[in-house]
Enzyme design. Structure first.
Site, PDB file in Angstrom:
ATOM      1  N   GLY A  51       0.836  -1.208   0.000  1.00 49.88           N
ATOM      2  CA  GLY A  51       0.000   0.000   0.000  1.00 49.88           C
ATOM      3  C   GLY A  51       0.864   1.250   0.000  1.00 49.88           C
ATOM      4  O   GLY A  51       1.879   1.299   0.689  1.00 49.88           O
TER       5      GLY A  51
ATOM      6  N   ARG B 253       1.001  -4.970  -5.489  1.00 51.52           N
ATOM      7  CA  ARG B 253       1.240  -6.235  -4.789  1.00 51.52           C
ATOM      8  C   ARG B 253       1.548  -7.239  -5.894  1.00 51.52           C
ATOM      9  O   ARG B 253       0.938  -7.191  -6.954  1.00 51.52           O
ATOM     10  CB  ARG B 253       0.018  -6.599  -3.949  1.00 51.52           C
ATOM     11  CG  ARG B 253      -0.225  -5.524  -2.872  1.00 51.52           C
ATOM     12  CD  ARG B 253      -1.210  -5.929  -1.806  1.00 51.52           C
ATOM     13  NE  ARG B 253      -1.158  -4.987  -0.686  1.00 51.52           N
ATOM     14  CZ  ARG B 253      -2.024  -3.985  -0.493  1.00 51.52           C
ATOM     15  NH1 ARG B 253      -3.020  -3.793  -1.324  1.00 51.52           N
ATOM     16  NH2 ARG B 253      -1.897  -3.192   0.553  1.00 51.52           N
TER      17      ARG B 253
ATOM     18  N   ASP C 119       5.629  -4.780   5.979  1.00 52.13           N
ATOM     19  CA  ASP C 119       6.377  -5.994   6.330  1.00 52.13           C
ATOM     20  C   ASP C 119       6.343  -7.058   5.226  1.00 52.13           C
ATOM     21  O   ASP C 119       7.291  -7.837   5.087  1.00 52.13           O
ATOM     22  CB  ASP C 119       5.959  -6.554   7.693  1.00 52.13           C
ATOM     23  CG  ASP C 119       4.478  -6.830   7.796  1.00 52.13           C
ATOM     24  OD1 ASP C 119       3.743  -6.579   6.809  1.00 52.13           O
ATOM     25  OD2 ASP C 119       4.045  -7.304   8.866  1.00 52.13           O
TER      26      ASP C 119
ATOM     27  N   THR D 275       4.295   2.699   5.543  1.00 54.19           N
ATOM     28  CA  THR D 275       2.905   2.227   5.666  1.00 54.19           C
ATOM     29  C   THR D 275       2.160   3.083   6.676  1.00 54.19           C
ATOM     30  O   THR D 275       2.707   3.409   7.735  1.00 54.19           O
ATOM     31  CB  THR D 275       2.831   0.742   6.086  1.00 54.19           C
ATOM     32  OG1 THR D 275       1.488   0.457   6.517  1.00 54.19           O
ATOM     33  CG2 THR D 275       3.766   0.394   7.237  1.00 54.19           C
TER      34      THR D 275
ATOM     35  N   ASP E   9      -0.097   2.133   8.488  1.00 54.75           N
ATOM     36  CA  ASP E   9      -0.579   1.309   9.609  1.00 54.75           C
ATOM     37  C   ASP E   9       0.295   1.406  10.869  1.00 54.75           C
ATOM     38  O   ASP E   9      -0.149   1.050  11.951  1.00 54.75           O
ATOM     39  CB  ASP E   9      -0.664  -0.165   9.181  1.00 54.75           C
ATOM     40  CG  ASP E   9      -1.606  -0.374   8.009  1.00 54.75           C
ATOM     41  OD1 ASP E   9      -2.494   0.478   7.814  1.00 54.75           O
ATOM     42  OD2 ASP E   9      -1.453  -1.382   7.286  1.00 54.75           O
TER      43      ASP E   9
ATOM     44  N   ASP F 189       2.677  -0.528  11.721  1.00 54.92           N
ATOM     45  CA  ASP F 189       2.710  -1.879  12.293  1.00 54.92           C
ATOM     46  C   ASP F 189       4.074  -2.554  12.124  1.00 54.92           C
ATOM     47  O   ASP F 189       4.173  -3.778  12.135  1.00 54.92           O
ATOM     48  CB  ASP F 189       1.600  -2.749  11.665  1.00 54.92           C
ATOM     49  CG  ASP F 189       1.717  -2.847  10.154  1.00 54.92           C
ATOM     50  OD1 ASP F 189       2.577  -2.154   9.561  1.00 54.92           O
ATOM     51  OD2 ASP F 189       0.951  -3.612   9.547  1.00 54.92           O
TER      52      ASP F 189
ATOM     53  N   ARG G  88      -5.304  -1.984   9.175  1.00 51.20           N
ATOM     54  CA  ARG G  88      -5.282  -3.454   9.035  1.00 51.20           C
ATOM     55  C   ARG G  88      -5.468  -4.095  10.400  1.00 51.20           C
ATOM     56  O   ARG G  88      -6.492  -3.859  11.024  1.00 51.20           O
ATOM     57  CB  ARG G  88      -3.977  -3.909   8.375  1.00 51.20           C
ATOM     58  CG  ARG G  88      -4.140  -5.151   7.519  1.00 51.20           C
ATOM     59  CD  ARG G  88      -2.834  -5.532   6.882  1.00 51.20           C
ATOM     60  NE  ARG G  88      -2.475  -4.687   5.779  1.00 51.20           N
ATOM     61  CZ  ARG G  88      -2.708  -4.958   4.500  1.00 51.20           C
ATOM     62  NH1 ARG G  88      -3.295  -6.078   4.172  1.00 51.20           N
ATOM     63  NH2 ARG G  88      -2.331  -4.140   3.552  1.00 51.20           N
TER      64      ARG G  88
HETATM   65  P1  ADP Z   1       3.011  -4.543   2.616  1.00 51.49           P
HETATM   66  O1  ADP Z   1       4.407  -4.422   2.118  1.00 51.49           O
HETATM   67  O2  ADP Z   1       2.299  -3.226   2.661  1.00 51.49           O
HETATM   68  O3  ADP Z   1       2.929  -5.324   3.910  1.00 51.49           O
HETATM   69  P2  ADP Z   1       2.032  -6.885   1.171  1.00 51.49           P
HETATM   70  O4  ADP Z   1       1.974  -7.763   2.367  1.00 51.49           O
HETATM   71  O5  ADP Z   1       0.895  -6.943   0.212  1.00 51.49           O
HETATM   72  O6  ADP Z   1       2.158  -5.344   1.522  1.00 51.49           O
HETATM   73  O7  ADP Z   1       3.389  -7.238   0.401  1.00 51.49           O
HETATM   74  C1  ADP Z   1       3.781  -6.483  -0.726  1.00 51.49           C
HETATM   75  C2  ADP Z   1       4.496  -7.365  -1.710  1.00 51.49           C
HETATM   76  O8  ADP Z   1       5.721  -7.857  -1.137  1.00 51.49           O
HETATM   77  C3  ADP Z   1       3.765  -8.617  -2.142  1.00 51.49           C
HETATM   78  O9  ADP Z   1       2.772  -8.380  -3.099  1.00 51.49           O
HETATM   79  C4  ADP Z   1       4.909  -9.435  -2.730  1.00 51.49           C
HETATM   80  O10 ADP Z   1       5.260  -8.955  -3.992  1.00 51.49           O
HETATM   81  C5  ADP Z   1       6.034  -9.113  -1.731  1.00 51.49           C
HETATM   82  N1  ADP Z   1       6.083 -10.172  -0.721  1.00 51.49           N
HETATM   83  C6  ADP Z   1       5.293 -10.327   0.359  1.00 51.49           C
HETATM   84  N2  ADP Z   1       5.594 -11.463   1.042  1.00 51.49           N
HETATM   85  C7  ADP Z   1       6.600 -12.051   0.372  1.00 51.49           C
HETATM   86  C8  ADP Z   1       7.362 -13.250   0.553  1.00 51.49           C
HETATM   87  N3  ADP Z   1       7.144 -14.091   1.565  1.00 51.49           N
HETATM   88  N4  ADP Z   1       8.319 -13.538  -0.359  1.00 51.49           N
HETATM   89  C9  ADP Z   1       8.561 -12.703  -1.394  1.00 51.49           C
HETATM   90  N5  ADP Z   1       7.885 -11.561  -1.614  1.00 51.49           N
HETATM   91  C10 ADP Z   1       6.924 -11.229  -0.765  1.00 51.49           C
HETATM   92  O1  F6P Z   2      -1.718  -1.303   4.661  1.00 53.45           O
HETATM   93  C1  F6P Z   2      -2.303  -0.073   4.333  1.00 53.45           C
HETATM   94  C2  F6P Z   2      -3.797  -0.231   4.167  1.00 53.45           C
HETATM   95  O2  F6P Z   2      -4.329   1.040   3.804  1.00 53.45           O
HETATM   96  C3  F6P Z   2      -4.527  -0.782   5.374  1.00 53.45           C
HETATM   97  O3  F6P Z   2      -4.730   0.161   6.389  1.00 53.45           O
HETATM   98  C4  F6P Z   2      -5.820  -1.272   4.735  1.00 53.45           C
HETATM   99  O4  F6P Z   2      -6.401  -2.315   5.485  1.00 53.45           O
HETATM  100  C5  F6P Z   2      -5.346  -1.779   3.398  1.00 53.45           C
HETATM  101  O5  F6P Z   2      -4.094  -1.157   3.134  1.00 53.45           O
HETATM  102  C6  F6P Z   2      -6.280  -1.481   2.265  1.00 53.45           C
HETATM  103  O6  F6P Z   2      -5.758  -2.084   1.146  1.00 53.45           O
HETATM  104  P1  F6P Z   2      -6.268  -1.777  -0.340  1.00 53.45           P
HETATM  105  O7  F6P Z   2      -5.604  -0.519  -0.773  1.00 53.45           O
HETATM  106  O8  F6P Z   2      -5.817  -2.969  -1.104  1.00 53.45           O
HETATM  107  O9  F6P Z   2      -7.754  -1.616  -0.281  1.00 53.45           O
END
Ligand code: ADP
Ligand code: F6P
Length: 319
Positions: A11, A72, A103, A125, A127, A129, A171
């Site tokens: 995000g 993502r 994360d 982020t 969040d 978090d 989240r």
């Molecule tokens: P955020 O970084 O905000 O926590 P996501 O959890 O959606 O968002 O992760 C973002 C992107 O990071 C994922 O779409 C993927 O491309 C990559 N990613 C997440 N987890 C893994 C993993 N275990 N191994 C490799 N890439 C990952």
């Molecule tokens: O991680 C950032 C965040 O805005 C969260 O607070 C929320 O739950 C989520 O992303 C929303 O995701 P999307 O943009 O995919 O609707």
């Protein structure tokens, strides 16, 4: 290290642009070349990669969103996707990566480091978090956006003598709700980290009404549930007229606050310093206003401490 890449992933968060600017300008200042990767790990896999010069990051320090765009990318979680990304990294001569995101994105940076591409992650982020860091880029701006909404909602509910339940993002984390709730003088704050009792919330609202409060605000973290359902239950139990507001993606946009711009600038510069010295597999964090870094594996295994003291204070101040 002479050539590094930078991407934003997951995000978006206000202040990501300021972080990109800091990465690009610090690297160029240190005689390093920077390649910007578009749309998170998708751009690594598919070669959406361009060199960034000093001017490419002009006029963005104050803008929300991310000029590198974000995404993502499920493909990067597969060995095939990771192999394609590595081939592309070698093709472009990238020696190290800066990954700005949450994360999930950090896990991607860990994968890159394991494949031999030293990578440094920056918490971006709303969040807040990321356990190893007191704050993440975008959180302060999101809190201020929620505060602005609370101020406006307060005007109308005071006029009508109503309550309003405001659902905020985060989240599974309650930080946006907590900080915006305390700053906005919310009468109740509901977060995933602290057990709650609907009857207790109703009693507090009734007490407030009895002593003449004209407006009452409940801030609800999305990780707990849905504002409409809470509104129905609370109205049925108290008879107090209540409306709900789901703030949604407005919390992800807007000009970053000074706090987020400065945090992003410091973190971006720190990340480049690590890569310049050949150090990867780190997360940049802020603790007690010092910018430091932590091993990614350790950072991912840490549990975020919820500020229970601030939560307790919110109860005292909203009697
Ligand atoms: P955020 O970084 O905000 O926590 P996501 O959890 O959606 O968002 O992760 C973002 C992107 O990071 C994922 O779409 C993927 O491309 C990559 N990613 C997440 N987890 C893994 C993993 N275990 N191994 C490799 N890439 C990952
Ligand atoms: O991680 C950032 C965040 O805005 C969260 O607070 C929320 O739950 C989520 O992303 C929303 O995701 P999307 O943009 O995919 O609707």
């Amino acid at each position: 290290m002479k050539t590094i890449g930078v991407l934003t992933s997951g995000g978006d968060a206000p202040g990501m642009n300021a972080a990109i600017r800091a990465v690009v300008r610090t690297a160029i200042f240190n005689n390093m070349k920077v390649l910007g990767v578009k749309r998170g790990y998708n751009g690594l896999i598919h070669g959406e990669i361009d060199e960034m010069d000093v001017a490419s990051v002009g006029d963005i320090v104050h803008r929300g969103g991310t000029i590198l765009r974000t995404a993502r990318c499920q493909e990067f979680k597969t060995p095939e996707g990771q192999k394609m990304a590595l081939d592309m990294i070698n093709h472009f001569g990238i020696e190290g990566m800066v990954v700005i995101g949450g994360d999930g994105s950090f896990r991607g940076a860990q994968v890159l480091s394991r494949m031999g591409v030293p990578s440094v992650a920056i918490p971006g982020t709303i969040d807040n978090d990321i356990a190893c860091s007191d704050f993440s880029i975008g959180f302060d701006t999101a809190v201020n956006t929620v505060l602005d909404a609370i101020n406006k909602i307060r005007d109308t509910i005071t006029s009508h003598g109503r309550a309003n339940i405001i659902q905020v993002m985060g989240r599974n984390a309650g930080d946006i709700a907590l900080y915006a709730g305390v700053g906005g003088g919310a009468e109740n704050i509901i977060v995933p980290e602290i057990p709650f009792d609907v009857d207790d919330i109703c009693n507090r609202l009734l007490e407030g009404k009895k002593r003449g409060k004209l407006s009452q605000i409940i801030v609800l973290a999305e990780g707990v549930g849905n504002a409409s359902e809470f509104a129905k239950i609370i109205e049925a139990k108290t008879g107090i007229e209540i409306r709900e507001t789901i703030l949604g993606h407005i919390q992800r946009g807007g000009n970053p606050t000074s706090f987020d711009r400065i945090l992003a600038s410091r973190m971006g510069a720190h990340a480049v310093g690590l890569l310049r010295d050949g150090i990867g597999n780190r997360v940049v964090c802020i603790r007690n206003n010092s910018i430091i870094d932590e091993d990614i594996e350790k950072a991912l295994s840490m549990t975020k401490e919820f500020d229970k003291e601030l939560y307790a204070l919110s109860k005292v101040l909203s009697i």
